[in-house]
Scaffold this active site. Structure first.
Site, PDB file in Angstrom:
ATOM      1  N   ARG A  50       0.853  -1.204   0.000  1.00 49.25           N
ATOM      2  CA  ARG A  50       0.000   0.000   0.000  1.00 49.25           C
ATOM      3  C   ARG A  50       0.884   1.247   0.000  1.00 49.25           C
ATOM      4  O   ARG A  50       0.592   2.242  -0.650  1.00 49.25           O
ATOM      5  CB  ARG A  50      -0.950  -0.001   1.213  1.00 49.25           C
ATOM      6  CG  ARG A  50      -1.662   1.324   1.377  1.00 49.25           C
ATOM      7  CD  ARG A  50      -2.885   1.321   2.283  1.00 49.25           C
ATOM      8  NE  ARG A  50      -2.842   0.429   3.404  1.00 49.25           N
ATOM      9  CZ  ARG A  50      -2.095   0.612   4.510  1.00 49.25           C
ATOM     10  NH1 ARG A  50      -1.313   1.664   4.617  1.00 49.25           N
ATOM     11  NH2 ARG A  50      -2.130  -0.253   5.494  1.00 49.25           N
ATOM     12  N   TYR A 103     -17.584  15.919 -14.979  1.00 44.79           N
ATOM     13  CA  TYR A 103     -18.067  14.533 -14.914  1.00 44.79           C
ATOM     14  C   TYR A 103     -19.019  14.432 -13.703  1.00 44.79           C
ATOM     15  O   TYR A 103     -18.696  14.940 -12.612  1.00 44.79           O
ATOM     16  CB  TYR A 103     -16.879  13.574 -14.771  1.00 44.79           C
ATOM     17  CG  TYR A 103     -17.302  12.189 -14.362  1.00 44.79           C
ATOM     18  CD1 TYR A 103     -18.245  11.489 -15.114  1.00 44.79           C
ATOM     19  CD2 TYR A 103     -16.805  11.586 -13.210  1.00 44.79           C
ATOM     20  CE1 TYR A 103     -18.662  10.220 -14.724  1.00 44.79           C
ATOM     21  CE2 TYR A 103     -17.210  10.328 -12.818  1.00 44.79           C
ATOM     22  CZ  TYR A 103     -18.154   9.646 -13.583  1.00 44.79           C
ATOM     23  OH  TYR A 103     -18.574   8.409 -13.189  1.00 44.79           O
ATOM     24  N   ASP A 175      -8.409  18.676 -14.549  1.00 44.68           N
ATOM     25  CA  ASP A 175      -8.690  17.292 -14.918  1.00 44.68           C
ATOM     26  C   ASP A 175      -8.383  17.171 -16.408  1.00 44.68           C
ATOM     27  O   ASP A 175      -9.094  17.734 -17.242  1.00 44.68           O
ATOM     28  CB  ASP A 175     -10.155  16.962 -14.601  1.00 44.68           C
ATOM     29  CG  ASP A 175     -10.494  15.504 -14.873  1.00 44.68           C
ATOM     30  OD1 ASP A 175      -9.866  14.902 -15.760  1.00 44.68           O
ATOM     31  OD2 ASP A 175     -11.403  14.983 -14.214  1.00 44.68           O
ATOM     32  N   LYS A 200      -9.449   5.853 -18.651  1.00 47.11           N
ATOM     33  CA  LYS A 200      -9.811   6.298 -20.004  1.00 47.11           C
ATOM     34  C   LYS A 200      -8.634   6.146 -20.961  1.00 47.11           C
ATOM     35  O   LYS A 200      -8.118   5.066 -21.129  1.00 47.11           O
ATOM     36  CB  LYS A 200     -10.337   7.729 -19.939  1.00 47.11           C
ATOM     37  CG  LYS A 200     -11.257   8.013 -18.763  1.00 47.11           C
ATOM     38  CD  LYS A 200     -12.498   7.136 -18.741  1.00 47.11           C
ATOM     39  CE  LYS A 200     -13.405   7.543 -17.594  1.00 47.11           C
ATOM     40  NZ  LYS A 200     -14.185   6.453 -17.055  1.00 47.11           N
TER      41      LYS A 200
HETATM   42  O1  P1T Z   1     -14.289   6.484 -13.196  1.00 42.21           O
HETATM   43  P1  P1T Z   1     -13.052   7.003 -12.522  1.00 42.21           P
HETATM   44  O2  P1T Z   1     -11.799   6.335 -12.953  1.00 42.21           O
HETATM   45  O3  P1T Z   1     -13.202   7.068 -11.041  1.00 42.21           O
HETATM   46  O4  P1T Z   1     -12.844   8.523 -13.027  1.00 42.21           O
HETATM   47  C1  P1T Z   1     -13.734   9.549 -12.747  1.00 42.21           C
HETATM   48  C2  P1T Z   1     -13.649  10.601 -13.824  1.00 42.21           C
HETATM   49  C3  P1T Z   1     -12.889  11.732 -13.600  1.00 42.21           C
HETATM   50  N1  P1T Z   1     -12.770  12.708 -14.528  1.00 42.21           N
HETATM   51  C4  P1T Z   1     -13.375  12.607 -15.712  1.00 42.21           C
HETATM   52  C5  P1T Z   1     -13.233  13.702 -16.718  1.00 42.21           C
HETATM   53  C6  P1T Z   1     -14.142  11.482 -16.024  1.00 42.21           C
HETATM   54  O5  P1T Z   1     -14.723  11.406 -17.238  1.00 42.21           O
HETATM   55  C7  P1T Z   1     -14.287  10.441 -15.060  1.00 42.21           C
HETATM   56  C8  P1T Z   1     -15.109   9.226 -15.313  1.00 42.21           C
HETATM   57  N2  P1T Z   1     -15.998   9.368 -16.389  1.00 42.21           N
HETATM   58  C9  P1T Z   1     -16.886   8.424 -16.820  1.00 42.21           C
HETATM   59  C10 P1T Z   1     -17.016   7.212 -16.260  1.00 42.21           C
HETATM   60  C11 P1T Z   1     -17.729   8.830 -17.955  1.00 42.21           C
HETATM   61  O6  P1T Z   1     -18.355   7.977 -18.609  1.00 42.21           O
HETATM   62  O7  P1T Z   1     -17.759  10.037 -18.235  1.00 42.21           O
END
Ligand code: P1T
Length: 385
Positions: A50, A103, A175, A200
């Site tokens: 961790r 998001y 972001d 992503k």
């Molecule tokens: O899903 P996660 O890895 O926790 O990430 C969150 C997140 C943060 N910032 C942006 C710009 C994002 O698009 C996302 C997650 N977005 C999706 C799951 C979506 O379908 O838009």
């Protein structure tokens, strides 16, 4: 070293001396704990996975290199990275100015979870930097930007807003999930910290949930590193390996995502059933000039509004064969979704409408398939019924 070279090599240099085997792909270190010869001396600095793990360490080096940052930190999800960051840098009573189109999960984290810990949030249309200036209060410590935004593809000027933040001693966080460091470098434009959902484009194959933070300030890094361990939202070594592998092809994938999205945006723009298309590469996009200045490509994401009823939109989505109707984005396969019903459903309807996310908005994550097949799929689904 240039970007594509770093994307392949940083953190994964073969070890030819000592105990190394010359691996050109990083080993997946599954061990949760590390034995030591002397009780007060962790072997090679590793104690417990961790706290630190060699495969994660390789990924963190790569992440830092991509954004030209001093430090990179890997997390179990994008939201885990965001939560850890805010809990590390802010305290009860601090205020955040955030762009209004985010998001849905990020907005939910802010208003449903972190608000309960005494953090305050003001959402502004950050396309006009004066709105950010007006949103700042005496207790503002942080500005949170998503550019281009999810799902409306709105842009804001990172450089200008980072300057406003500096005047007020606030930290600017961007972001950078949609653009990735291949197309946009927020730190070079004055931002202090970059966050990513590595679920992503960075991973790029829709088989890992992960997050990342890149920054160069040593003090902030120490606080976040402390809480990465103290809170413990860390990714598994196998997920770190997959993200490292995905990043190797990031440059060529991003070129193709962007090429395909551009073609789809142009196709949709001229379709009679489409009311409007949000894509920064279109000259009709209100921030097209900023996009050309701030980004070196327009990316693989776009959204559009259909003139049809919600029943007709449902039917359109169900007729698609290649596009999968699914949340998420940034994988090699094309995805399509309706934000009001899916990714942004957690935002109350009134707020969603005020931001501009209509029920007829459809979002596309353009994959890297053959563009002719993607356009043909959209064509038959739009014409059908
Ligand atoms: O899903 P996660 O890895 O926790 O990430 C969150 C997140 C943060 N910032 C942006 C710009 C994002 O698009 C996302 C997650 N977005 C999706 C799951 C979506 O379908 O838009």
């Amino acid at each position: 070293m240039r970007f594509a070279t770093k994307a392949i090599h940083v953190g994964e240099e073969p070890r030819l001396e000592e105990e190394g085997f010359g691996d050109v792909a990083v080993p997946i270190h599954l061990s949760t704990t590390f034995a030591r010869k002397e009780v007060d001396r962790p072997t090679a600095g590793y104690e417990y996975s961790r706290t630190g793990n060699p495969t994660r360490n390789a990924l963190e080096k790569r992440l830092a290199a991509l954004e030209d940052a001093k430090f990179g930190l890997a997390f179990a999800s994008g939201l885990a990275a965001e939560a850890t960051l805010l809990l590390s840098l802010l305290k009860n009573g601090d205020h955040v100015v955030a762009s209004d189109d985010l998001y849905g999960g990020t907005r939910r984290l802010f208003v449903s979870t972190l608000k309960n810990f005494g953090l305050e949030f003001t959402f502004v249309e950050a396309g006009d930097p004066d709105n950010v200036r007006r949103g700042i209060k005496s207790n503002t410590r942080l500005i949170w930007l998503e550019t281009p935004s999810n799902p409306l593809m709105k842009l804001c000027d990172i450089r200008e807003i980072a300057e406003i933040a500096k005047e007020k001693d606030a930290v600017t966080v961007v972001d950078n999930t949609f653009m990735t460091p291949y197309f946009q470098r927020p730190l070079k434009q004055g931002a202090d910290i970059v966050v990513h959902s590595s679920t992503k484009y960075l991973n790029g194959h829709s088989d890992v949930v992960g997050g990342a933070i890149m920054l160069s300030d040593g003090g902030a890094h120490e606080k976040v590193r402390f809480n990465q361990n103290a809170i413990g939202c860390v990714p598994s070594p196998f997920d770190c390996y997959l993200v490292l592998r995905g990043i190797k092809t990031l440059p060529i994938r991003m070129e193709r995502h962007s090429y395909n999205a551009n073609k789809i945006a142009n196709y949709l723009e001229s379709h009679p059933k489409v009311k409007m298309v949000n894509y920064p590469g279109l000259t009709a996009h209100p921030k097209h000039a900023l996009a050309k200045k701030q980004m070196s490509g327009f990316g693989g994401m776009l959204s559009f509004e259909l003139a049809d009823s919600s029943e007709a939109i449902k039917a359109f989505l169900s007729r698609l064969n290649i596009f999968a109707v699914a949340e998420s984005l940034g994988g090699v396969e094309s995805l399509i979704e309706q934000p009001a019903l899916m990714t942004h459903a957690s935002i109350p309807e009134r707020e969603r409408k005020a931001i501009g996310i209509s029920d007829s908005l459809v979002r596309i994550s353009a994959g890297i398939e053959d563009i002719e097949d993607l356009i043909a799929d959209l064509e038959q689904a739009l014409e059908g019924g």
